[in-house]
Design a protein around this motif. Structure first.
Motif, mmCIF file in Angstrom:
data_model
loop_
_atom_site.group_PDB
_atom_site.id
_atom_site.type_symbol
_atom_site.label_atom_id
_atom_site.label_comp_id
_atom_site.label_asym_id
_atom_site.label_seq_id
_atom_site.Cartn_x
_atom_site.Cartn_y
_atom_site.Cartn_z
ATOM 1 N N GLN A 99 7.840 10.530 2.479
ATOM 2 C CA GLN A 99 7.338 9.206 2.863
ATOM 3 C C GLN A 99 7.083 8.336 1.630
ATOM 4 O O GLN A 99 7.398 7.143 1.620
ATOM 5 C CB GLN A 99 6.056 9.350 3.682
ATOM 6 N N SER A 100 6.503 8.941 0.602
ATOM 7 C CA SER A 100 6.237 8.211 -0.633
ATOM 8 C C SER A 100 7.537 7.728 -1.269
ATOM 9 O O SER A 100 7.635 6.574 -1.718
ATOM 10 C CB SER A 100 5.478 9.109 -1.611
ATOM 11 N N LYS A 101 8.522 8.596 -1.285
ATOM 12 C CA LYS A 101 9.821 8.263 -1.879
ATOM 13 C C LYS A 101 10.453 7.059 -1.169
ATOM 14 O O LYS A 101 10.996 6.150 -1.807
ATOM 15 C CB LYS A 101 10.732 9.493 -1.783
ATOM 16 N N MET A 102 10.361 7.052 0.146
ATOM 17 C CA MET A 102 10.923 5.962 0.947
ATOM 18 C C MET A 102 10.192 4.645 0.662
ATOM 19 O O MET A 102 10.822 3.585 0.521
ATOM 20 C CB MET A 102 10.818 6.310 2.432
ATOM 21 N N LYS A 103 8.859 4.696 0.563
ATOM 22 C CA LYS A 103 8.083 3.483 0.320
ATOM 23 C C LYS A 103 8.342 2.923 -1.079
ATOM 24 O O LYS A 103 8.396 1.704 -1.265
ATOM 25 C CB LYS A 103 6.595 3.774 0.522
ATOM 26 N N TRP A 104 8.503 3.815 -2.059
ATOM 27 C CA TRP A 104 8.787 3.337 -3.409
ATOM 28 C C TRP A 104 10.179 2.721 -3.487
ATOM 29 O O TRP A 104 10.389 1.733 -4.210
ATOM 30 C CB TRP A 104 8.624 4.456 -4.434
ATOM 31 N N ALA A 105 11.120 3.267 -2.748
ATOM 32 C CA ALA A 105 12.463 2.672 -2.719
ATOM 33 C C ALA A 105 12.387 1.236 -2.205
ATOM 34 O O ALA A 105 12.982 0.316 -2.790
ATOM 35 C CB ALA A 105 13.386 3.517 -1.836
ATOM 36 N N LYS A 106 11.634 1.020 -1.128
ATOM 37 C CA LYS A 106 11.491 -0.321 -0.551
ATOM 38 C C LYS A 106 10.770 -1.264 -1.515
ATOM 39 O O LYS A 106 11.132 -2.443 -1.634
ATOM 40 C CB LYS A 106 10.738 -0.233 0.777
ATOM 41 N N ALA A 107 9.738 -0.737 -2.198
ATOM 42 C CA ALA A 107 8.976 -1.573 -3.142
ATOM 43 C C ALA A 107 9.856 -2.005 -4.311
ATOM 44 O O ALA A 107 9.855 -3.184 -4.707
ATOM 45 C CB ALA A 107 7.755 -0.816 -3.640
ATOM 46 N N TYR A 108 10.614 -1.060 -4.886
ATOM 47 C CA TYR A 108 11.485 -1.392 -6.008
ATOM 48 C C TYR A 108 12.589 -2.357 -5.586
ATOM 49 O O TYR A 108 12.936 -3.292 -6.305
ATOM 50 C CB TYR A 108 12.102 -0.123 -6.589
ATOM 51 N N ILE A 111 0.867 -1.185 0.000
ATOM 52 C CA ILE A 111 0.000 0.000 0.000
ATOM 53 C C ILE A 111 0.900 1.230 0.000
ATOM 54 O O ILE A 111 1.676 1.449 0.942
ATOM 55 C CB ILE A 111 -0.909 0.022 1.238
ATOM 56 N N ILE A 112 0.834 1.999 -1.062
ATOM 57 C CA ILE A 112 1.628 3.229 -1.161
ATOM 58 C C ILE A 112 0.688 4.364 -1.546
ATOM 59 O O ILE A 112 0.073 4.344 -2.619
ATOM 60 C CB ILE A 112 2.759 3.103 -2.187
ATOM 61 N N TYR A 113 0.579 5.346 -0.670
ATOM 62 C CA TYR A 113 -0.322 6.477 -0.929
ATOM 63 C C TYR A 113 0.206 7.334 -2.079
ATOM 64 O O TYR A 113 1.415 7.468 -2.284
ATOM 65 C CB TYR A 113 -0.443 7.368 0.306
ATOM 66 N N ASN A 114 -0.718 7.948 -2.811
ATOM 67 C CA ASN A 114 -0.335 9.030 -3.698
ATOM 68 C C ASN A 114 0.221 10.169 -2.847
ATOM 69 O O ASN A 114 -0.109 10.287 -1.662
ATOM 70 C CB ASN A 114 -1.528 9.519 -4.510
ATOM 71 N N SER A 115 1.041 11.010 -3.435
ATOM 72 C CA SER A 115 1.680 12.067 -2.646
ATOM 73 C C SER A 115 1.666 13.391 -3.398
ATOM 74 O O SER A 115 1.414 13.440 -4.603
ATOM 75 C CB SER A 115 3.124 11.673 -2.316
ATOM 76 N N SER A 116 1.944 14.449 -2.658
ATOM 77 C CA SER A 116 1.941 15.785 -3.263
ATOM 78 C C SER A 116 2.777 16.742 -2.430
ATOM 79 O O SER A 116 2.883 16.587 -1.204
ATOM 80 C CB SER A 116 0.507 16.327 -3.367
#
Length: 337
Positions: free
Chosen positions: A320-329, A153-158
């Motif tokens: 926060q989004s950047k960190m979660k995408w790093a973990k997902a990738y 689960i990764i939220y959209n961000s802005s």
């Protein structure tokens, strides 16, 4: 550096394009993100040509071994089946894929055709070199029958938009949306009409509609902007008092997220309850009366509600989004190491 290629409607109208552009500008450390456009709003012919071009571009890059991860943005209906062909191409080349689901109707889609569409979803999301990403916790519950257990689960961000708040007795309402039955835009016009009949001063800026769509309401202060640029959108957020979003269906509304992180109070339908983060911003009733009551309630407690918007918007921060995408990738890369 790992190479990530996003496939989706980056040149089209809507929130997915905003998400894709945000990911490019805020790529996690160790990853370079680029895109292949897969869609066109101009015509059916242009849409088909965009899709064919997308396929050829992807195969060329895969043949050149220039891609580590293919990040596929998908909604429901034909979008799923178009992107399914991308998944199969990636499987042939043994390239890892991220399937990023944006649709607010994906559960309905999975139940369609006597459950056959859901069977397609379940089969193709369960592949070993595939990671599924959804936007909110509620989708993990609604889609539990079809999602793999390891979905993320990764939220959209802005980023926040600076606002120019004025002490004006007239209420400046905003609706940011594309047009479509699910967006319920005509309801926004009815809200303004109701406020006017009750003697309240209110204005409405609305996207998705054009001047011919609001002729019936020419006696009201409504500006129909059609589709707008990012700078125009930011300017509207900066001068508005409340965002209203009466959608019947939403995946995770970017306009609501952009408003919250900027301290702009929102009023949403039940479709965006989890996005808004608190029942104080939600009206379940599809009658204009309760919506107008909520508008006046926010107006009378404006600073408190603006602070609440900021608080609820914290989880949509870019870091926060950047960190979660790093973990997902990193997670999907390790599967093939």
């Amino acid at each position: 550096m790992k190479q990530v290629i996003q496939i989706g409607p980056i040149n089209s109208k809507g929130g997915i394009s905003s998400v894709m552009k945000s990911l490019i500008l805020n790529a996690p450390s160790g990853f370079v993100i680029s895109t292949i456009n897969s869609h066109s709003d101009r015509s059916k012919l242009q849409m088909i040509l965009s899709w064919i071009t997308c396929i050829f571009q992807l195969i060329k890059m895969l043949n050149n071994k220039n891609i580590d991860i293919v990040h596929i943005h998908v909604t429901h209906g034909l979008s799923w089946f178009r992107k399914l062909s991308i998944m199969k191409i990636c499987d042939f080349y043994a390239v890892s894929t991220v399937i990023h689901i944006h649709s607010g109707k994906f559960d309905i889609f999975c139940k369609s055709a006597f459950g056959l569409f859901g069977s397609s979803v379940k089969k193709n999301l369960s592949k070993e070199n595939r990671l599924t990403v959804i936007l909110e916790n509620r989708w993990k519950i609604l889609l539990d029958e079809w999602l793999p257990s390891n979905c993320e689960i990764i939220y959209n961000s802005s980023l926040p938009i600076e606002r120019n708040i004025k002490n004006d007795e007239c209420i400046n309402l905003l609706c940011l949306s594309r047009n479509g039955d699910a967006k319920n835009l005509s309801f926004c016009l009815e809200i303004l009409d109701y406020l006017s009949l009750k003697g309240f001063c209110a204005k409405l800026n609305i996207t998705g509609l054009v001047e011919r769509d609001i002729k019936k309401y020419s006696h009201l202060e409504i500006k129909a902007h059609g589709w707008i640029t990012n700078d125009e959108k930011n300017n509207l957020i900066s001068v508005s008092d409340i965002l209203i979003s009466p959608s019947h269906y939403e995946g995770s509304s970017m306009s609501v997220i952009e408003s919250l992180v900027s301290g702009l109070p929102v009023i949403v339908s039940d479709a965006s309850r989890q996005t808004a983060g608190t029942d104080e911003f939600v009206v379940q009733d599809n009658d204009v009366g309760p919506w107008c009551d909520k508008i006046l309630e926010i107006k009378d407690n404006y600073q408190k509600m603006s602070n609440l918007a900021f608080k609820n918007g914290e989880k949509y921060g870019m870091s926060q989004s950047k960190m979660k995408w790093a973990k997902a990738y990193e997670k999907i890369c390790k599967k093939l190491d």
